[in-house]
Write an enzyme that holds these catalytic residues in place. Structure first.
Site, PDB file in Angstrom:
ATOM      1  N   VAL A 156      -1.846   5.501   4.831  1.00 34.10           N
ATOM      2  CA  VAL A 156      -2.724   4.324   4.840  1.00 34.10           C
ATOM      3  C   VAL A 156      -3.956   4.572   3.972  1.00 34.10           C
ATOM      4  CG1 VAL A 156      -4.149   2.836   6.278  1.00 34.10           C
ATOM      5  CG2 VAL A 156      -1.909   3.569   7.104  1.00 34.10           C
ATOM      6  N   ASP A 157      -4.595   5.720   4.141  1.00 32.90           N
ATOM      7  CA  ASP A 157      -5.767   6.037   3.324  1.00 32.90           C
ATOM      8  C   ASP A 157      -5.429   6.024   1.842  1.00 32.90           C
ATOM      9  OD1 ASP A 157      -7.746   6.332   5.239  1.00 32.90           O
ATOM     10  OD2 ASP A 157      -7.303   8.437   5.595  1.00 32.90           O
ATOM     11  N   ILE A 158      -4.346   6.697   1.474  1.00 32.31           N
ATOM     12  CA  ILE A 158      -3.980   6.814   0.070  1.00 32.31           C
ATOM     13  C   ILE A 158      -3.629   5.444  -0.509  1.00 32.31           C
ATOM     14  CG2 ILE A 158      -2.174   7.681  -1.468  1.00 32.31           C
ATOM     15  CD1 ILE A 158      -2.243  10.287   0.161  1.00 32.31           C
TER      16      ILE A 158
ATOM     17  N   GLY B 139      -6.617   3.388  -1.175  1.00 39.11           N
ATOM     18  CA  GLY B 139      -7.213   3.780  -2.440  1.00 39.11           C
ATOM     19  C   GLY B 139      -6.495   3.171  -3.626  1.00 39.11           C
TER      20      GLY B 139
ATOM     21  N   ASP C 257      -6.916   6.896   9.386  1.00 39.44           N
ATOM     22  CA  ASP C 257      -5.523   6.718   8.977  1.00 39.44           C
ATOM     23  C   ASP C 257      -4.566   6.685  10.165  1.00 39.44           C
ATOM     24  OD1 ASP C 257      -3.492   7.189   6.424  1.00 39.44           O
ATOM     25  OD2 ASP C 257      -2.767   8.146   8.253  1.00 39.44           O
TER      26      ASP C 257
END
Length: 400
Positions: free
Chosen positions: A171-173, A176, A143
């Protein structure tokens, strides 16, 4: 989030090979809404089980927060036996989601070309850092590194602080979230075509996609964003202001709203002042307006002022810490914190009228459901015990 409700994704079976954040966040969205998510973990388990403290038993809060409503089985996919079990599970799966480095499944002989032939209705979603091709194809993604590489860190922070990482793994979230949207799109298309398909969501492309309005501004005038701290590059006022008690955030989106704000705070002349009448004027005179507003807000207490402005339809809110946000009367009234036994979490923000999300299962212990899941796929207890004995299937103890 209510219990024992038939969710919108009920009847959907998801085999989840993902670890860490983006993939588990995606599958929790589906699981909250009724999908049967089987979380397949490597022998060492999802590494975020160790990302603590704080812990509940041996599992970190980081893991607990993104893995409810799932069943866990530990499976050694590096072994031929583990891959045979996986293929058996995919016979009745609707979705496979994984975040292996591109090429890993191909190395194991179960790449997308093989899976698409064996399971033509399967939706196969891959989450990865940069994709399989391009100069950085196959590189790992993290991220904060993606925040750095996509201009996010360079656009965040003030002149005093310098560039800064955003304080949540945005970014990760968001990757997803995009993965969940992509899966739903593929399932919708499958209703027409009868065929599944492969989809890929990368952290890098997600980072670029969420850089609005900075990308749009750059395409228009060719200038990279400057550091504006808490302020907005395109709108004024849009910033934090101190009050007698706490800080508040004011965000004004158009000239009419600004005039209404000026009137509500007892300074209607600011709305017609030529320095502030239009947004482009307010941008040119940002510091002068900040001084005018700060002088007014310093005479008020944060909560009553924000309540009054919000009631008048004006965008204002107190700057709260996480404990204040989670115990706020509005949070409580909306049922935004859910509880079951020892578990507490934030409810799904997707509120459908009939098919509501539910909290059916607590975040699983490692390989907690191995016997249950494998039994559903036709394996006998003796067969399961043999696979545990050889290490193909993991017992409740992780290999560290």
């Amino acid at each position: 989030m209510t219990e024992a409700v038939l969710g919108a994704m009920s009847g959907l079976r998801v085999v989840d090979l993902t670890r860490v954040l983006g993939g588990p966040y995606c599958t929790q969205i589906l699981a909250d809404h009724g999908a049967d998510v089987i979380k397949v973990e490597p022998p060492a388990g999802d590494e975020v089980r160790d990302w603590g403290p704080p812990f509940h038993d041996d599992d970190a809060a980081y893991f607990i927060g993104i893995n409810r409503n799932k069943r866990s089985i530990g499976l050694d996919l590096a072994s031929e036996g583990g891959r045979i079990v996986l293929l058996k599970m995919l016979e009745t799966a609707d979705v496979l989601i994984e975040n292996f480095k591109p090429g890993t499944l191909e190395k194991w002989g179960i790449g997308n070309d093989v899976l698409a032939q064996k399971f033509p209705r399967l939706v196969h979603c891959r989450i990865c850092g940069f994709g399989a091709d391009g100069p950085r194809g196959g590189n790992p993604g993290y991220d904060a590194i993606i925040q750095a590489m996509t201009g996010m860190i360079a656009a965040t922070g003030s002149v005093e602080s310098g560039p800064m990482r955003i304080g949540v793994p945005l970014v990760d979230i968001t990757t997803g979230l995009y993965a969940a949207i992509g899966i739903l799109m593929a399932l919708s298309e499958r209703q027409r075509s009868g065929k599944g398909q492969f989809l890929e969501t990368t952290l890098y492309e997600t980072g670029l996609a969420i850089m609005h309005p900075h990308t749009a501004n750059y395409f228009m005038h060719g200038k990279p964003p400057s550091l504006t701290g808490n302020e907005h590059p395109n709108l004024v006022p849009y910033a934090i202001f101190p009050t007698k008690t706490d800080n508040i955030f004011i965000g004004v989106g158009n000239d009419g709203t600004f005039r209404k704000l000026a009137k509500e705070i007892g300074k209607p002349e600011l709305g017609t002042d030529p320095r502030f009448a239009r947004n482009k004027d307010r941008i040119a005179n940002r510091e002068a307006l900040r001084a005018e507003l700060a002088a007014v807000f310093s005479q008020h207490e944060a909560e009553p002022l924000c309540n009054r402005l919000l009631a008048a339809g004006l965008p204002a809110g107190p700057v709260q810490k996480i404990d204040q946000a989670l115990t706020n009367p509005h949070t409580i009234a909306r049922g935004d914190v859910i509880e079951k036994d020892w578990y507490k979490g934030v409810a799904s923000p997707i509120r459908l009228d009939r098919s509501k999300p539910s909290l059916r299962r607590l975040p699983p212990k490692f390989s907690q459901h191995a016997q249950e899941v494998l039994g559903e796929f036709g394996y006998s207890k003796a067969e399961i015990d043999a696979m545990v004995e050889t290490g193909v299937v993991c017992g409740p103890q992780r290999k560290r």
